[in-house]
Motif scaffolding. Sequence first.
Motif, PDB file in Angstrom:
ATOM      1  N   PHE A 122       7.410  -3.368  10.405  1.00  0.00           N
ATOM      2  CA  PHE A 122       7.050  -4.725   9.984  1.00  0.00           C
ATOM      3  C   PHE A 122       5.653  -4.617   9.379  1.00  0.00           C
ATOM      4  O   PHE A 122       4.676  -4.410  10.098  1.00  0.00           O
ATOM      5  N   VAL A 123       5.529  -4.725   8.062  1.00  0.00           N
ATOM      6  CA  VAL A 123       4.264  -4.486   7.366  1.00  0.00           C
ATOM      7  C   VAL A 123       3.883  -5.736   6.571  1.00  0.00           C
ATOM      8  O   VAL A 123       4.681  -6.248   5.782  1.00  0.00           O
ATOM      9  N   LEU A 124       2.664  -6.216   6.794  1.00  0.00           N
ATOM     10  CA  LEU A 124       2.159  -7.408   6.114  1.00  0.00           C
ATOM     11  C   LEU A 124       0.897  -7.070   5.321  1.00  0.00           C
ATOM     12  O   LEU A 124       0.034  -6.332   5.800  1.00  0.00           O
ATOM     13  N   TYR A 125       0.789  -7.635   4.118  1.00  0.00           N
ATOM     14  CA  TYR A 125      -0.391  -7.462   3.282  1.00  0.00           C
ATOM     15  C   TYR A 125      -1.006  -8.831   3.003  1.00  0.00           C
ATOM     16  O   TYR A 125      -0.303  -9.758   2.581  1.00  0.00           O
ATOM     17  N   PHE A 126      -2.333  -8.938   3.213  1.00  0.00           N
ATOM     18  CA  PHE A 126      -3.052 -10.186   2.974  1.00  0.00           C
ATOM     19  C   PHE A 126      -4.188  -9.933   1.976  1.00  0.00           C
ATOM     20  O   PHE A 126      -4.899  -8.932   2.084  1.00  0.00           O
ATOM     21  N   LYS A 127      -4.347 -10.850   1.033  1.00  0.00           N
ATOM     22  CA  LYS A 127      -5.488 -10.759   0.127  1.00  0.00           C
ATOM     23  C   LYS A 127      -6.762 -11.172   0.857  1.00  0.00           C
ATOM     24  O   LYS A 127      -6.730 -12.028   1.729  1.00  0.00           O
ATOM     25  N   ASP A 128      -7.859 -10.554   0.463  1.00  0.00           N
ATOM     26  CA  ASP A 128      -9.158 -10.971   0.985  1.00  0.00           C
ATOM     27  C   ASP A 128      -9.579 -12.226   0.228  1.00  0.00           C
ATOM     28  O   ASP A 128      -9.784 -12.177  -0.991  1.00  0.00           O
ATOM     29  N   PRO A 129      -9.712 -13.370   0.909  1.00  0.00           N
ATOM     30  CA  PRO A 129     -10.061 -14.614   0.200  1.00  0.00           C
ATOM     31  C   PRO A 129     -11.435 -14.572  -0.455  1.00  0.00           C
ATOM     32  O   PRO A 129     -11.714 -15.344  -1.373  1.00  0.00           O
ATOM     33  N   ALA A 130     -12.299 -13.653  -0.004  1.00  0.00           N
ATOM     34  CA  ALA A 130     -13.653 -13.574  -0.552  1.00  0.00           C
ATOM     35  C   ALA A 130     -13.779 -12.535  -1.661  1.00  0.00           C
ATOM     36  O   ALA A 130     -14.792 -12.494  -2.353  1.00  0.00           O
ATOM     37  N   ASP A 131     -12.751 -11.679  -1.817  1.00  0.00           N
ATOM     38  CA  ASP A 131     -12.858 -10.607  -2.804  1.00  0.00           C
ATOM     39  C   ASP A 131     -11.450 -10.195  -3.233  1.00  0.00           C
ATOM     40  O   ASP A 131     -10.708  -9.590  -2.462  1.00  0.00           O
ATOM     41  N   SER A 132     -11.073 -10.487  -4.450  1.00  0.00           N
ATOM     42  CA  SER A 132      -9.722 -10.216  -4.930  1.00  0.00           C
ATOM     43  C   SER A 132      -9.430  -8.722  -5.084  1.00  0.00           C
ATOM     44  O   SER A 132      -8.273  -8.333  -5.244  1.00  0.00           O
ATOM     45  N   LYS A 133     -10.472  -7.885  -5.036  1.00  0.00           N
ATOM     46  CA  LYS A 133     -10.256  -6.444  -5.166  1.00  0.00           C
ATOM     47  C   LYS A 133      -9.829  -5.790  -3.853  1.00  0.00           C
ATOM     48  O   LYS A 133      -9.445  -4.628  -3.833  1.00  0.00           O
ATOM     49  N   ARG A 134      -9.905  -6.543  -2.760  1.00  0.00           N
ATOM     50  CA  ARG A 134      -9.650  -5.954  -1.446  1.00  0.00           C
ATOM     51  C   ARG A 134      -8.537  -6.692  -0.725  1.00  0.00           C
ATOM     52  O   ARG A 134      -8.294  -7.854  -0.968  1.00  0.00           O
ATOM     53  N   ARG A 135      -7.896  -5.962   0.169  1.00  0.00           N
ATOM     54  CA  ARG A 135      -6.822  -6.571   0.939  1.00  0.00           C
ATOM     55  C   ARG A 135      -6.772  -5.957   2.341  1.00  0.00           C
ATOM     56  O   ARG A 135      -7.282  -4.863   2.596  1.00  0.00           O
ATOM     57  N   THR A 136      -6.122  -6.704   3.239  1.00  0.00           N
ATOM     58  CA  THR A 136      -5.917  -6.262   4.617  1.00  0.00           C
ATOM     59  C   THR A 136      -4.440  -5.981   4.825  1.00  0.00           C
ATOM     60  O   THR A 136      -3.578  -6.734   4.360  1.00  0.00           O
ATOM     61  N   CYS A 137      -4.146  -4.898   5.523  1.00  0.00           N
ATOM     62  CA  CYS A 137      -2.764  -4.570   5.873  1.00  0.00           C
ATOM     63  C   CYS A 137      -2.652  -4.471   7.393  1.00  0.00           C
ATOM     64  O   CYS A 137      -3.485  -3.828   8.040  1.00  0.00           O
ATOM     65  N   TYR A 138      -1.646  -5.139   7.950  1.00  0.00           N
ATOM     66  CA  TYR A 138      -1.274  -4.968   9.356  1.00  0.00           C
ATOM     67  C   TYR A 138       0.142  -4.416   9.389  1.00  0.00           C
ATOM     68  O   TYR A 138       1.056  -4.983   8.772  1.00  0.00           O
TER      69      TYR A 138
END
Length: 320
Positions: A122-138
């Motif tokens: 189960f893999v989720l990707y979230f955009k960083d609301p403060a920086d469009s170049k970065r993202r978080t993955c859980y």
Amino acid sequence: MKKIFTMIIALALVPAFAAAQTTIARVVEQFKKGAVEEISTSKETDTDTDGKQCVYERNIFLVAKNSGKFKQLMDAFNDEQSNAYSVNKRMAGYDGSASRIGYGKNSEKTIVFMKYSDRNYFVLYFKDPADSKRRTCYALAWYEGKKGKKNKEMWCVDIIHVYSLNPEYVRSLPKTITKTTTTVNSDDTNTSITVNSDGTIIRYDRNTGNSIVYRPQDNKKASSIDVPIKNSGDFIQRFNDLRTEYIQVVQFAGKEQTFFANRIMPPVNKMLQLCREHGKLLLHNERLSCIGILDDMKQNARDKGIREMLNLAQTYLGGK
């Protein structure tokens, strides 16, 4: 072939992404405190070219199947998947290709998901609301593990968190991946494991200063795997090559043999096939010698599945 269903969801409400990440992070921390047993933990931090921190963290736990904490963890992933810009789910037993994500200073390191067909992902990707170049993955991976102290069925639960540059926005990437380094803390040693892009694995014991190097490419060059088995000499040569490969990967795995079974089982399965198909070529004393070697190999096997396959190989050679 069974089908895999992958959902890709794009939302415009940026604040929801931050809330989702916070919710999952909180539940993950609660799970860490309530889990039955932590098998290993790994963490890396780096600073990208813009001076922001990149984080990789991985924890593996052994928990009861009916654990309420695990249910809360699953609920958090289910609740927040609508806030992710990409969702990838696969249940055990379904076929499909692996999924890779990059992380690190220039996204030069790689993590592979969906690699094992016997695991749930189960893999989720979230955009960083403060920086469009970065993202978080859980990422959450789990599969049936060994039984606990009270003979209860257990889940092996693997939780991965990555915050880094989104590879889609990285303009200059290295042409090749040089290595991925993971630090594993277990009850036997404090160990650093380095995996190079060519498959070489270096296990460094920080307590003793000793290193064990496993090179699959060396085994391939030295192996007698392509030599036809026509007589007992061919059998023994192949048998010894497989034993050498087995010893190398067992030394690498240490006490975590169950979690590295995908590296240990190939030479064991080949040895089982060898004994089943060509054991009749051996003389009586040669059979006894090979059976004795299999006994020694079983003493180093901490995983039940590995021991059972070695037992079966002995049976094919006339052992008990």
